[in-house]
Design an enzyme around this catalytic site. Structure first.
Site, short mmCIF file in Angstrom:
data_model
loop_
_atom_site.label_atom_id
_atom_site.label_comp_id
_atom_site.label_asym_id
_atom_site.label_seq_id
_atom_site.Cartn_x
_atom_site.Cartn_y
_atom_site.Cartn_z
N SER A 107 13.82 -85.40 86.03
CA SER A 107 14.80 -84.36 86.33
C SER A 107 15.75 -84.18 85.15
O SER A 107 16.30 -85.14 84.62
CB SER A 107 15.60 -84.75 87.58
OG SER A 107 16.56 -83.78 87.87
N GLY A 108 15.96 -82.93 84.75
CA GLY A 108 16.84 -82.62 83.63
C GLY A 108 16.14 -82.54 82.30
O GLY A 108 16.78 -82.29 81.27
N THR A 112 11.58 -76.71 84.41
CA THR A 112 11.69 -75.34 84.95
C THR A 112 11.84 -74.33 83.82
O THR A 112 11.22 -73.27 83.84
CB THR A 112 12.89 -75.26 85.90
OG1 THR A 112 12.73 -76.22 86.96
CG2 THR A 112 13.02 -73.87 86.50
N ASN A 157 20.89 -83.36 86.38
CA ASN A 157 20.56 -81.98 86.04
C ASN A 157 21.35 -81.05 86.94
O ASN A 157 21.40 -81.25 88.16
CB ASN A 157 19.04 -81.75 86.22
CG ASN A 157 18.61 -80.38 85.76
OD1 ASN A 157 19.41 -79.61 85.22
ND2 ASN A 157 17.35 -80.07 85.95
N SER A 160 18.40 -78.84 89.11
CA SER A 160 17.23 -79.69 89.30
C SER A 160 16.32 -79.13 90.38
O SER A 160 16.77 -78.78 91.47
CB SER A 160 17.68 -81.11 89.70
OG SER A 160 16.56 -81.92 89.98
N SER A 161 15.02 -79.02 90.07
CA SER A 161 14.04 -78.59 91.07
C SER A 161 13.81 -79.73 92.05
O SER A 161 13.37 -80.81 91.65
CB SER A 161 12.72 -78.19 90.40
OG SER A 161 12.91 -77.10 89.55
N GLY A 387 8.79 -85.43 87.72
CA GLY A 387 8.22 -86.50 86.91
C GLY A 387 8.38 -87.85 87.58
O GLY A 387 8.91 -87.99 88.68
N GLU A 389 9.83 -91.17 88.75
CA GLU A 389 11.22 -91.49 89.05
C GLU A 389 11.37 -92.99 89.26
O GLU A 389 10.67 -93.58 90.09
CB GLU A 389 11.71 -90.74 90.30
CG GLU A 389 12.01 -89.28 90.05
CD GLU A 389 12.82 -88.65 91.16
OE1 GLU A 389 13.09 -89.35 92.15
OE2 GLU A 389 13.17 -87.47 91.03
#
Length: 1106
Positions: A107-108, A112, A157, A160-161, A387, A389
């Site tokens: 994330s971040g 996206t 992020n 973040s998605s 991704g 984690e």
């Protein structure tokens, strides 16, 4: 000759990690840092792109950059995400190969944004046209919608998605987009109910409260204050750099472009508002006689507003929060829910409602963007998924376990497809294939997904097992079955080496993933995998009248009750991942590995430990080793010869034969060992990067020598060119000078000749002029003498004629004077006797003429009272009589113009004046308004045809309000007046409600003020009096009462109707008499009079002050 650039030109660090020497983790990180410090955020590993998040805008995504990378070889320019997008698009368009672009990272890291860049590049380079542009716009605008509902601010992020997205973009044979299909994976729906500190809920909640209009928020029963909603975290509600209001407008516009109807957008916003209201519902315990506690809703206001938004009966939903119905075969049993269970049910409903709404949004977007043509399509898939984690504090739960399982599958397919791609290229180029040693993570995937002994299978089995099921029983099962597995660790299993491992808590287990060891806390695994929603809540949602609820909760249909337990979250995700893997294996893969350089989300900071952690779990160094296991570098013969041909005299400056033969000659001449390269069918394969760098060093030195040679030749050419230019200039200057000298000499000779010619011509001209002047003077002298002679003769004749004329004129004057004398002598004896009377008559006549002419200015209007003032006192009597006679005469002329109808109208106006003048304040405003009579055009309107035929000739038809004594409110009625009765009828249907003969009408009561209220009072004992009097209101009150009074006056068989004008009068309503009282005041409903019931015996009419 066209000069082509290369990846190796002006390279900062190493542009392709395959060429990194030496290869280890430290050198890998150093190379990334070096490129990042120089704003080079993209690096290759063969055909894989590593993308570093710069946390700022860089000028590398302009339209010029798009054109620069368009239709260029992958290694022809410096690394860029556009190069990978162009390679994938051209392979799809030209080679008819379906493509997929896999974007991974934590994330971040910029996943996206990377997917947006890929889609924007493809949209820019594909075809144009109205329909194509519409499809491209819809595909691009689907992103803001999904981001609003699926993205949130996290610690790592700001955008973040919180879901995985896979989009298949479909193209036709020309490479133009036809549409797309979106698949979503594992939305983090637990975020709806609870967010970690420093994080936010999904964007749409904040965007709605910040950007919606006041009218919209009022319809949704919402307030802009975030603190009023329990589901919204307050510590990070406002984020720097995020404009929620502008984002809401963007989302609304994007939904419109994608194809959402306005009603659908409103329905979606109603569900979002309902979720916020749902979070505010709180419960309290209530003891029952059996000793158990039952949950009850504390404040029912939020529950009521939520039910109104969804169209649910409040009692149904309130019962669903208090009771749970359990069905087994043919038996039903209802149990009460305590407060904790009620809160669990509330949060489960909120999570399911939001999750299903998100799935509906994806389905709805797919309906809009799907390809319409039924022919075969080319497909490019873009996978933007979470991704690997790993939370350092060990707080990894069920979500991280599922995410890491997905990344294990992606790593497995990545290695398989990379090896397959390498092997296919070796076979295609006729290069001997050697097996490559690498870590195969299939054993980890089997540990998780095995249908018999896999962790997911055991979790499902534990969830479905009857009896008491907890997270601890699930961990015990894992310790029993997975104890001997080499990648599973737990302190409670049979393996004694972990018994003293204090880094492994008792309530946790650890899995050794390909990216490293991850510690999972078992708490919450069972509940999150179950993801239960009580059937009572599903059925309550199904009963809602909201347009989307039955689509979102089909299992709530009582006619289709399914007692089978729904599939678990783990089972569903495993099936989705399986479908995704099959889909990816049918396409040519392209990889983008996203890395974030720091946790502070700021530019120019590169944290080595963080980047190293990401490089490990992305397996990037392993990827380079796989790529370099055979040959590290390969290049087409043409490109290789074009780049290194200056190293050999035989290939420089131009090789005339086949490119492969030229490369053979080149490498032989450069003495490159044969074991360092291999010849393929179309490419040269170089085994060691050092060999390539040696060729690059020799090329660089050769380019310097060539540059020196080019400089020498250029300087010689420039000097020779300068000398020749000077020589040519000297010749030109000399030629121009000689020409200039000869021109000056010629001009001097020519000037002297002209002077001599002019002097000679002047002398001749002067001689001729003197001769001509002498002849002219002689002619002028003769003419002058003749003129003087003729003038003398003319003057003499003129004097003679003048003298003769004077004599004749004198005779005429003398004769006239003589005749005048004779006449005066004859008239004098009559003038003295009559002169005074004639002068007086003449004077009087002139005065009267002037007086009568002054009267012509008077107008013919009877309303004009102006009259000229009398000029003399002796005209006073005549002046007054003339004014009276003239006024009578013009009134007669004015009346002569009237028709019979107009006479009747003026008679009614006169009658209205007698009734209301100086008595009712409404009268002055009605004077200028003509009495129309039929305001409804009842003769022409087909709606009232039946009513028209039921009554005799209508004298007046108007719309009135019949006042109800119960509340003072008016009901619209049609008022028809004929010569014998008046009728009240329904406005819509035309049905007659009351018909009263005029003889039964006793009187009419009105107020003195400017209102339109009047009461029709009936005679006591008449047939019509049983229903009571009528209290009505009309805008044409003056005309109605005047016509009633006129009919009563003209009729011989009935009494005259009395008109009562008073501010307080009684009205008989059936058995009771009610007083109607009029007061001055400003009513709340505008400038019209308002009637209000004060008690059973008083109606008060409030009339606006004038």
């Amino acid at each position: 000759m066209e000069v082509k650039t290369s990846l190796l030109d002006n390279m900062i660090g190493v542009g392709d990690m395959v060429l990194l020497e030496p290869l280890n983790e430290d050198s890998f990180i150093v190379n990334l840092r070096n490129r990042f410090d120089h704003n080079e955020i993209y690096t290759y590993i063969g055909s894989v792109v590593i993308s570093m998040n710069p946390y700022r805008s860089l000028p590398i995504y302009t339209p010029q950059k798009v054109e620069e990378y368009r239709n260029r070889n992958f290694y022809e320019l410096s690394p860029h995400i556009y190069a990978l997008a162009d390679e994938a698009y051209r392979s799809l368009r030209d080679q008819d190969k379906d493509q997929c672009i896999l974007i991974t990272g934590e994330s971040g890291a910029g996943k996206t944004e990377a997917s947006k860049l890929v889609m924007s590049y493809v949209a820019a380079v594909c075809g144009k046209g109205q329909e194509v542009n519409k499809v491209k716009e819809q595909l691009l605008q689907s992103n803001p919608v999904l981001e609003a509902f699926g993205n949130a601010k996290t610690m790592r992020n700001d955008n973040s998605s919180r879901f995985g997205k896979y989009m298949d973009i479909e193209f036709d044979f020309k490479g133009d987009p036809l549409g797309g299909v979106i698949s979503n994976y594992l939305l983090e729906k637990s975020r709806v109910c609870k967010q970690p500190r420093g994080e936010r809920n999904f964007h749409i909640f904040y965007q709605l409260l910040s950007g919606a209009s006041d009218d919209t928020l009022m319809k949704l029963k919402l307030d802009r204050d975030f603190s009023k909603y329990n589901y919204l975290s307050l510590d990070s509600a406002n984020v720097n750099g995020l404009d929620d209001a502008a984002s809401f407008r963007t989302v609304r516009n994007a939904m419109q472009i994608v194809g959402f109807m306005e009603a659908e957008v409103q329905s979606v916003l109603e569900l979002v508002a309902a979720i916020l209201k749902l979070g505010n519902i709180e419960f309290k315990p209530e003891s029952r006689v059996n000793g158990f506690d039952e949950s009850r809703v504390k404040d029912k206001n939020d529950l009521k507003e939520m039910c109104e938004l969804l169209g649910i009966e409040q009692s149904v939903l309130e019962r669903a929060f208090s009771y749970r119905t359990v069905e087994a075969k043919m038996e039903k049993m209802s149990t009460t829910l305590n407060v904790a269970q009620a809160y669990y049910a509330r949060d489960a409903l909120a999570k399911n409602l939001y999750s299903r709404l998100f799935s509906w949004l994806v389905t709805r977007i797919n309906e809009s963007i799907k390809a319409q043509a039924k022919t075969r399509h080319k497909v490019m898939g873009v996978l933007d998924i979470y991704g690997f984690e790993i939370f350092e504090d060990g707080d990894n739960s069920f979500e991280q376990f599922i995410i890491n399982y997905c990344n294990e599958k992606l790593q497995q397919i990545f290695i398989e497809l990379t090896l397959r791609e390498e092997q296919e290229e070796y076979i295609r180029e006729d290069i001997e294939w050697t097996n490559i040693e690498y870590f195969n993570n299939a054993v980890i995937c089997d540990l998780i997904e095995n249908n018999q002994n896999g962790i997911l299978a055991m979790l499902d089995e534990e969830c479905l097992r009857p009896g008491t099921v907890t997270d601890d029983t699930f961990l015990d099962k894992l310790n029993t079955i997975c104890a001997e597995h080499q990648h599973f660790e737990s302190r409670l299993n049979k393996n004694s080496k972990f018994l003293t491992d204090h880094s492994l808590p008792h309530s946790c287990f650890r899995i050794q993933h390909y990216a490293g060891k991850v510690l999972y806390r078992v708490e919450g695994f069972v509940d999150k995998n179950n993801d239960l929603l009580y059937r009572d809540l599903s059925q309550a949602m199904y009963k809602a009248t909201h347009s989307l609820m039955r689509q979102l909760f089909p299992e709530g249909n009582p006619a289709k009750v399914n007692l089978k337990r729904p599939p678990t979250a783990g089972f569903q995700f495993k099936a989705s991942v399986g479908v995704l893997m099959k889909n990816l294996q049918t396409k040519n893969p392209n990889y983008i590995r996203c890395i974030k350089p720091n946790d502070k989300k700021v530019a120019h900071i590169f944290t080595d430990s963080l980047v190293c952690h990401q490089v490990r779990y992305l397996g990037l160094v392993e990827n380079v080793r796989v790529r370099r296991a055979g040959y590290a570098f390969r290049q087409p013969y043409e490109s290789c010869l074009e780049r290194y041909k200056m190293l050999c005299k035989k290939t420089w400056p131009q090789w005339r034969g086949p490119a492969r033969d030229g490369v053979v000659v080149l490498l032989t001449d450069c003495s490159v060992p044969t074991e360092e390269f291999a010849y393929g069918r179309s490419k040269i394969f170089i085994r060691n990067p050092r060999t390539l760098f040696t060729l690059e060093e020799r090329r660089r030195a050769c380019l310097e020598d060539l540059a020196t040679l080019i400089q020498k030749i250029y300087r010689g050419w420039k000097s020779r060119t300068h000398f020749l230019l000077l020589k040519k200039s000297q010749v030109v200057v000399a030629a121009w000078y000689r020409r200039y000298a000869q021109q000056n000499k010629y001009q001097k000779i020519k000037s002297a000749t002209l002077v001599m010619q002019s002097f000679i011509r002047g002398w001749k001209a002067r001689n001729i002029l003197r001769q001509l002047k002498y002849e002219k003077r002689c002619k002028e002298a003769v003419t002058t003498i003749a003129a003087y002679w003729h003038g003398t003769q003319a003057r003499r004749e003129l004097r003679r004629l003048k003298e003769e004329a004077r004599r004749k004129h004198a005779v005429a004057i003398i004769w006239a004077y003589w005749l005048g004398l004779q006449v005066r002598r004859e008239y004098r004896k009559f003038f003295r006797a009559n002169a005074g009377k004639k002068i007086y008559d003449f004077t009087i006549q002139r005065i009267m003429q002037k007086y009568f002419l002054g009267l012509k200015t008077t107008t013919m209007s009877p309303m004009d009272n102006t009259w000229p003032a009398k000029p003399y006192g002796f005209l006073e009597g005549a002046h007054t009589q003339l004014r009276r006679i003239f006024h009578l005469w013009r009134c007669k002329k004015y009346r002569g113009q009237f028709t019979e109808e107009k006479k009747a109208v003026y008679e009614e106006k006169l009658e209205a004046s007698e009734i209301f003048k100086d008595k009712k304040a409404l009268y002055p405003s009605s004077v200028s308004q003509p009495f129309k009579g039929d305001y409804l055009e009842i003769q022409k309107n087909p709606k009232y045809q039946k009513l028209n035929s039921a009554v005799e000739e209508v004298l007046l038809a108007d719309l009135v309000n019949k006042i109800n004594r119960a509340n003072g409110k008016g009901s619209p009625r049609l008022f028809l007046l004929t010569k014998s009765n008046f009728v009240l009828a329904d406005q819509k249907t035309g049905q007659v409600k009351a018909s009263v003969p005029l003889p039964d009408l006793a009187s009419v009561s009105v107020s003195t003020q400017s209102d339109g209220f009047f009461a029709l009072k009936l005679k006591e004992g008449s047939a019509s009096a049983s229903k009571g009097d009528f209290l009505l209101s009309s805008e044409h009150l003056i005309e109605i009462i005047t016509k009633l009074h006129h009919i009563g006056t003209t009729a011989a068989d009935r009494d005259q109707i009395n008109i009562d004008i008073s501010d307080e009068f009684l009205v008989q309503f059936k058995q009771d008499k009610v007083c109607v009282k009029f007061i001055q005041g400003g009513p709340k409903n505008g400038n019209s009079a308002a009637c209000k019931r004060k008690n059973n015996r008083l109606l008060e009419v409030s009339v606006p002050s004038p």
